[in-house]
Write an enzyme that holds these catalytic residues in place. Structure first.
Site, PDB file in Angstrom:
ATOM      1  N   HIS A 116     -21.730   9.171 -44.392  1.00  0.00           N
ATOM      2  CA  HIS A 116     -21.167  10.509 -44.650  1.00  0.00           C
ATOM      3  C   HIS A 116     -22.084  11.591 -44.063  1.00  0.00           C
ATOM      4  O   HIS A 116     -21.622  12.498 -43.360  1.00  0.00           O
ATOM      5  CB  HIS A 116     -20.989  10.697 -46.162  1.00  0.00           C
ATOM      6  CG  HIS A 116     -20.477  12.039 -46.580  1.00  0.00           C
ATOM      7  ND1 HIS A 116     -19.265  12.220 -47.214  1.00  0.00           N
ATOM      8  CD2 HIS A 116     -21.010  13.285 -46.447  1.00  0.00           C
ATOM      9  CE1 HIS A 116     -19.086  13.509 -47.451  1.00  0.00           C
ATOM     10  NE2 HIS A 116     -20.136  14.187 -47.003  1.00  0.00           N
ATOM     11  N   GLU A 117     -23.392  11.475 -44.348  1.00  0.00           N
ATOM     12  CA  GLU A 117     -24.336  12.495 -43.860  1.00  0.00           C
ATOM     13  C   GLU A 117     -24.479  12.416 -42.340  1.00  0.00           C
ATOM     14  O   GLU A 117     -24.591  13.442 -41.669  1.00  0.00           O
ATOM     15  CB  GLU A 117     -25.700  12.337 -44.533  1.00  0.00           C
ATOM     16  CG  GLU A 117     -25.688  12.525 -46.052  1.00  0.00           C
ATOM     17  CD  GLU A 117     -24.938  13.751 -46.511  1.00  0.00           C
ATOM     18  OE1 GLU A 117     -24.975  14.793 -45.821  1.00  0.00           O
ATOM     19  OE2 GLU A 117     -24.283  13.682 -47.570  1.00  0.00           O
ATOM     20  N   GLY A 153     -26.195  13.775 -51.275  1.00  0.00           N
ATOM     21  CA  GLY A 153     -26.714  13.934 -49.924  1.00  0.00           C
ATOM     22  C   GLY A 153     -26.437  15.337 -49.415  1.00  0.00           C
ATOM     23  O   GLY A 153     -25.544  16.030 -49.922  1.00  0.00           O
ATOM     24  N   GLN A 203     -25.052  21.674 -43.107  1.00  0.00           N
ATOM     25  CA  GLN A 203     -24.494  22.217 -44.350  1.00  0.00           C
ATOM     26  C   GLN A 203     -25.305  23.385 -44.895  1.00  0.00           C
ATOM     27  O   GLN A 203     -24.851  24.089 -45.788  1.00  0.00           O
ATOM     28  CB  GLN A 203     -24.424  21.116 -45.421  1.00  0.00           C
ATOM     29  CG  GLN A 203     -23.431  20.028 -45.101  1.00  0.00           C
ATOM     30  CD  GLN A 203     -23.371  19.014 -46.224  1.00  0.00           C
ATOM     31  OE1 GLN A 203     -24.168  18.082 -46.267  1.00  0.00           O
ATOM     32  NE2 GLN A 203     -22.449  19.188 -47.149  1.00  0.00           N
ATOM     33  N   CYS A 207     -17.962  16.232 -51.092  1.00  0.00           N
ATOM     34  CA  CYS A 207     -18.888  16.836 -50.132  1.00  0.00           C
ATOM     35  C   CYS A 207     -19.255  18.228 -50.631  1.00  0.00           C
ATOM     36  O   CYS A 207     -18.375  18.979 -51.056  1.00  0.00           O
ATOM     37  CB  CYS A 207     -18.196  16.936 -48.771  1.00  0.00           C
ATOM     38  SG  CYS A 207     -19.220  17.698 -47.505  1.00  0.00           S
TER      39      CYS A 207
HETATM   40 ZN    ZN Z   1     -20.727  16.179 -46.896  1.00  0.00          ZN
END
Ligand code: ZN
Length: 196
Positions: free
Chosen positions: A148-149, A46, A51, A106
């Site tokens: 998480h995303e 992901g 990010q 991550c």
């Molecule tokens: Zn992440």
């Protein structure tokens, strides 16, 4: 399509509350394609817009990999990985149930993984890049990846959920990885994690 530079822990954009998408246009489609390509090149499951330096409520998840892990668990061998990126725009997690602990990593915290507790099953509402609304119910890795995303859009990182000792270890590992980049000749690695 283009590879986008991935922000690493310590960069401010990862701690901001991302802004909702207001226009479903070609720019959004291009971002979605570039994010998918970047996720694939970085071997991620992901990737969220913060990010790649953009404070926007968008993330992509590779459901091809998720299907692969499901089939592998069910003994369907040899499973084949078919990359299949799904883009979530302005997502909302409308229900969470159960508890599950899984190892997470991550792309913004390279070289580190740790066990994290999350809801086992979720219902998520989101828009695709054309502005169509979808509601999905997921469990397992898909549920973890979505949570998480989604956290990235709220300025949260999975290391916020681990002990301070592990968090310090994560920071050291990221620093070591970024220092090591100076000697790297890998073009993809440099495109993904090189200087701004
Ligand atoms: Zn992440």
């Amino acid at each position: 399509m283009a590879l986008l530079r991935i922000s690493t822990v310590g960069e401010k954009v990862l701690r901001e509350i991302a802004k909702p998408v207001t226009e479903f246009n070609d720019e959004l489609k291009k971002l979605s394609e570039d994010m998918a390509e970047t996720m694939k090149a970085a071997d991620g499951v992901g990737l969220a817009a913060p990010q790649v330096g953009l404070s926007l409520r968008v993330f992509v998840i590779d459901f091809g990999y998720i299907d692969y892990t499901k089939r592998e668990k069910e003994g369907d061998k040899p499973p084949k990985i078919d990359f299949r990126s799904v883009t979530f725009v302005n997502p909302e997690i409308i229900s969470r149930s159960g508890v599950e602990k899984r190892s997470e990593g991550c792309l913004s915290i390279p070289n580190f993984s740790a066990d994290v507790e999350r809801a086992e099953r979720i219902v998520c509402k989101y828009f695709d890049v054309d502005g169509n609304e979808h509601t999905i119910e997921e469990d397992g890795l898909a549920a973890v990846a979505i949570q998480h995303e989604f956290d990235h859009l709220e300025g949260k990182l999975f290391i916020d959920k681990v002990s301070s000792l592990k968090r310090d270890m994560a920071m050291r590992k990221v620093k070591k990885y970024l220092n090591g980049l100076k000697d790297s000749t890998d073009a993809v690695e440099l495109a993904l994690y090189g200087k701004k």
